[in-house]
Design a protein around this motif. Structure first.
Motif, short mmCIF file in Angstrom:
data_model
loop_
_atom_site.label_atom_id
_atom_site.label_comp_id
_atom_site.label_asym_id
_atom_site.label_seq_id
_atom_site.Cartn_x
_atom_site.Cartn_y
_atom_site.Cartn_z
N LYS A 1 0.85 -1.19 0.00
CA LYS A 1 0.00 0.00 0.00
C LYS A 1 0.88 1.24 0.00
O LYS A 1 1.84 1.34 0.77
CB LYS A 1 -0.91 0.02 1.23
N ASP B 1 -2.86 5.19 -3.17
CA ASP B 1 -3.99 6.09 -2.91
C ASP B 1 -3.64 7.50 -3.35
O ASP B 1 -3.25 8.35 -2.56
CB ASP B 1 -4.34 6.06 -1.42
N ILE C 1 -10.53 0.60 -0.51
CA ILE C 1 -9.26 -0.11 -0.37
C ILE C 1 -9.43 -1.35 0.51
O ILE C 1 -8.94 -2.44 0.18
CB ILE C 1 -8.18 0.84 0.19
#
Length: 266
Positions: A18, A47, A209
């Motif tokens: 991530k 992100d 997510i």
């Protein structure tokens, strides 16, 4: 043993990385290196990227860009290693990439359509009960509006499927893109703003997510890793994904202008 642990027994391993706000050029070059120099399965979730950036497919023509304002506003243009169309991404874009060994998802042949179908089933779980989600002509749509664009690269034994999700977008950035001459039939000649929708109207970033990771666990045993722990420094590799120079963009603009003038004369 938990239900989640029991479910994962016998599943292939997938490394989950991530990131947040990582520049899209850095992300794409990392993905290309992981695809070509490792034998692991990877899920990369980023992100948002730092600045508005145009990303073109491996053979994407510059004719899809409004080159004059792109050059004037100094918008970065990247040519990535995979196929697919041209998009503009920014902090409102969420990126999800799967890099997989061809034999680690039973029944999925390493060709574009089967991979797209598999991804559609995975995201159907993510968006279950939220809007009218479906896979339509290689796009992820809610109702009749696109919110996810895909690209792929397939090698002999491995493949990558990456998606840019429009959690949010700046309408002004759409002006850098021309309407493609070849477009999905369901687009019906709609302009960019009428064609796409914002995912934020249906789901929060964190929920998306979390649900994506949970859906991935139906196919893989997921192992979270920190970006800093990925050591590929010992492997010599030159990525094909690169930033186009101002000279290249200016040359493309000159070619477009010359072509336009010739067409007018004829």
């Amino acid at each position: 043993m938990t239900i989640s642990q029991a479910r994962n027994i016998g599943l292939p391993l997938m490394n989950l990385v991530k990131m947040g706000g990582t520049p899209i050029l850095q992300q794409l070059q990392l993905e290309e290196k992981l695809l070509r120099t490792t034998s692991d399965n990877w899920c990369i979730i980023n992100d948002g990227t730092n600045d508005p950036t145009i990303v073109m497919g491996m053979s994407g023509p510059a004719e899809l860009l409004e080159l004059e304002p792109v050059i004037q506003d100094q918008v970065p243009v990247i040519r990535r290693f995979s196929g697919g169309g041209t998009v503009i991404v920014d902090p409102g874009t969420i990126f999800v990439t799967f890099i997989c060994n061809r034999d680690d998802i039973p029944g999925i042949q390493p060709y574009p359509r089967p991979i797209m179908k598999w991804s559609g089933e995975l995201y159907k779980e993510v968006f279950s009960g939220i809007g009218d989600f479906h896979l339509r002509e290689n796009d992820y749509v809610l109702g009749n509006h696109k919110f996810g664009g895909n690209a792929q690269s397939i090698t002999k034994n491995r493949w990558v499927h990456h998606t840019s999700f429009l959690w949010n977008y700046d309408v002004r950035n759409m002006a850098y893109l021309k309407l493609p001459s070849r477009a999905p039939e369901y687009r019906s000649a709609r302009n960019h703003v009428d064609f796409v929708c914002r995912m934020k109207d249906h789901m929060s970033r964190s929920t998306f997510i979390e649900k994506t990771v949970e859906a991935t666990r139906n196919y893989f045993m997921v192992r979270p890793l920190q970006l800093e722990t990925i050591d590929t420094s010992k492997t010599l590799f030159t990525p094909s994904t690169r930033l186009l120079s101002k000279e290249e963009l200016s040359s493309a603009l000159q070619s477009q202008t010359k072509k336009f003038c010739l067409e007018r004369v004829q």
